[in-house]
Write a protein that holds these residues in place. Structure first.
Motif, mmCIF file in Angstrom:
data_model
loop_
_atom_site.group_PDB
_atom_site.id
_atom_site.type_symbol
_atom_site.label_atom_id
_atom_site.label_comp_id
_atom_site.label_asym_id
_atom_site.label_seq_id
_atom_site.Cartn_x
_atom_site.Cartn_y
_atom_site.Cartn_z
ATOM 1 N N MET A 1 0.846 -1.188 0.000
ATOM 2 C CA MET A 1 0.000 0.000 0.000
ATOM 3 C C MET A 1 0.884 1.242 0.000
ATOM 4 S SD MET A 1 -2.945 1.078 2.694
ATOM 5 C CE MET A 1 -4.076 -0.062 1.909
ATOM 6 N N PRO B 1 -0.927 1.899 7.704
ATOM 7 C CA PRO B 1 -2.079 1.425 8.481
ATOM 8 C C PRO B 1 -1.688 0.255 9.379
ATOM 9 C CG PRO B 1 -2.257 0.717 6.203
ATOM 10 C CD PRO B 1 -1.099 1.670 6.258
ATOM 11 N N ILE C 1 -2.588 -3.122 10.654
ATOM 12 C CA ILE C 1 -3.427 -4.211 10.154
ATOM 13 C C ILE C 1 -3.396 -5.353 11.165
ATOM 14 C CG2 ILE C 1 -3.797 -5.878 8.306
ATOM 15 C CD1 ILE C 1 -2.414 -3.923 6.407
ATOM 16 N N ASP D 1 -6.219 -0.044 12.292
ATOM 17 C CA ASP D 1 -6.878 0.699 11.223
ATOM 18 C C ASP D 1 -7.615 -0.229 10.268
ATOM 19 O OD1 ASP D 1 -5.738 3.329 11.973
ATOM 20 O OD2 ASP D 1 -3.855 2.321 11.478
ATOM 21 N N LEU D 2 -7.263 -1.518 10.309
ATOM 22 C CA LEU D 2 -7.947 -2.532 9.520
ATOM 23 C C LEU D 2 -7.982 -3.816 10.327
ATOM 24 C CD1 LEU D 2 -9.173 -3.905 7.037
ATOM 25 C CD2 LEU D 2 -6.850 -4.194 6.144
ATOM 26 N N THR E 1 -13.017 -0.323 7.444
ATOM 27 C CA THR E 1 -12.009 -0.742 8.416
ATOM 28 C C THR E 1 -12.123 -2.205 8.835
ATOM 29 O OG1 THR E 1 -13.435 0.089 10.205
ATOM 30 C CG2 THR E 1 -11.694 1.571 9.375
ATOM 31 N N LEU F 1 -4.740 -4.556 -0.966
ATOM 32 C CA LEU F 1 -4.120 -3.613 -0.038
ATOM 33 C C LEU F 1 -2.815 -3.065 -0.599
ATOM 34 C CD1 LEU F 1 -4.872 -5.569 3.247
ATOM 35 C CD2 LEU F 1 -5.712 -3.274 2.697
ATOM 36 N N THR G 1 -5.832 3.626 -0.350
ATOM 37 C CA THR G 1 -6.404 3.640 0.992
ATOM 38 C C THR G 1 -6.931 2.257 1.342
ATOM 39 O OG1 THR G 1 -8.678 4.182 0.347
ATOM 40 C CG2 THR G 1 -7.128 6.035 0.620
ATOM 41 N N VAL G 2 -7.051 2.007 2.639
ATOM 42 C CA VAL G 2 -7.628 0.746 3.099
ATOM 43 C C VAL G 2 -9.056 0.598 2.595
ATOM 44 C CG1 VAL G 2 -8.425 -0.503 5.141
ATOM 45 C CG2 VAL G 2 -6.144 0.511 5.127
#
Length: 385
Positions: A1, A10, A12, A157-158, A299, A331, A336-337
């Protein structure tokens, strides 16, 4: 990403260290994306991982190739495990497929071997053991808060739900719960079969052997290390053992009940009911509603059984690996996620819905006396399509 000094990487979190969750983590790490996997088990070898899996060229093996693990998988896999025998309850042969030299469409591998292959490919410390998820909290836009049974809270964030049939992550997206299919497996284990159970070894061969009469069935499958697992398939209430006044540890009582139910089957097949080493394991079959979908969330997402639990007809782990691979690549390839999840779900949800529709009531098919499509194709043409 893609990230920059203005766009933080992010955080994860993958929930579940099964084949899908580990494959997703492996592909992400190959592209330099940090990820943490949380699993409720105390360690990687605290329980038996179960039987054997066939990974298909057109999905599961594609994911392993992207993970850089296909060659190692093929060294561990058992192509001879593609042998298939279909029998009548009398023991007579109805169909027998022996894989051709070099046939690698769906070779077998033990679950424990596949898990170790994936675990050993990850960066040290990727998997956090003993982390039982209680809930996913926080706003849909994130960050999400993962609450674990030990009282710890982790922000992410995810959140990727790879936590199987009874997924806790799924609750953040969907009210769906698995339903009992009306068909149950009872697992029996046989050890050192070539020495201790030579008749069963001869019956099963190097792959699998199955028989059905329309109401009940037997499915025996060779694992590595001289083991065979047998799945006793019945159309019964989910609580059939308790309804008979028995408990899961009452091996003799369950065995007597089975011998009565399979009284008209041949002695050679009835050995699969009676000669097992250790207790039976009750495995009622559940499936998610068809189709199982959810509104896009930027998310949280799901893969494998958490997203599309289906009857065990040889597709589950393959779809989980393909989901994991496609999610990781989404990803990698999106800014972005949220965009990545939208791209992933736009592909995954229709694919899983098609398979869910195809396998709806598929548990009943496990008891059918008709030859499966594969066997009919071989019988008609001499080779699989």
């Amino acid at each position: 990403m893609p990230t920059s000094e203005h766009t933080p990487t992010p955080r994860i979190a993958v929930i579940g260290a099964g084949p899908g969750g580990l494959t997703c983590a492996r592909v992400l790490q190959r592209y330099g994306i940090a990820v943490t996997v949380h699993d409720q088990e105390a360690g990687p070898h605290v329980r038996n991982q179960g039987g054997t899996l066939d990974l298909h060229e057109d999905n599961g093996q594609i994911a392993l190739r992207e993970a850089g693990l296909l060659d190692e998988f093929l060294r561990l896999a058992r192509p001879e495990g593609q042998e298939m025998r279909l029998l009548a309850p009398t023991g007579a042969s109805r169909f027998h497929h022996t894989p051709a030299e070099g046939e690698l469409f769906k070779p077998e591998i033990d679950r424990s071997q596949l898990r170790d292959l994936l675990l050993n490919s990850l960066e040290p410390g990727t998997v956090r053991w003993g982390r039982t998820l209680r809930s996913v909290e926080g706003p849909a836009a994130g960050p999400r808060r993962l609450h674990f049974a030990d009282g710890s809270v982790v922000e992410a964030d995810l959140v990727i739900g790879a936590d199987g049939a009874w997924s806790k992550v799924r609750r953040a997206l969907s009210d769906a719960v698995p339903r009992y299919t009306g068909v149950s497996f009872l697992e029996a284990r046989f050890d050192d079969v070539d020495v201790r159970h030579p008749e069963i070894a001869a019956l099963v061969g190097q792959g699998s052997a199955a028989a059905t009469d329309g109401d009940r069935g037997l499915f025996a499958q060779r694992n590595s290390g001289g083991h065979v697992r047998v799945y006793i398939v019945q159309r019964v209430p989910a609580d059939w053992i308790a309804a008979a006044g028995l408990t899961g540890t009452d091996t003799d009582g369950i065995r007597a009940l089975l011998l009565n139910r399979y009284a008209h089957w041949s002695p050679s097949l009835r050995r699969l009911l009676t000669d097992n080493d250790g207790p039976y394991v009750d495995r009622p079959l559940h499936a998610l509603p068809v189709p199982h979908t959810w509104e896009h969330n930027p998310t949280v997402t799901l893969l494998g059984d958490a997203a599309h639990l289906m009857p065990p007809l040889g597709v589950g782990v393959n779809l989980a690996l393909l989901d994991a691979c496609e999610l990781a690549l989404a990803l990698v390839g999106n800014d972005t996620v949220g965009d990545a999840l939208l791209a992933y779900e736009t592909s995954m949800l229709p694919r899983s819905a098609r398979m869910q529709h195809l396998l709806d009531n598929g548990a009943e098919g496990l008891l059918s006396t008709e030859l499966p499509d594969f066997a009919r194709e071989v019988a008609a043409t001499g080779s699989p399509a």
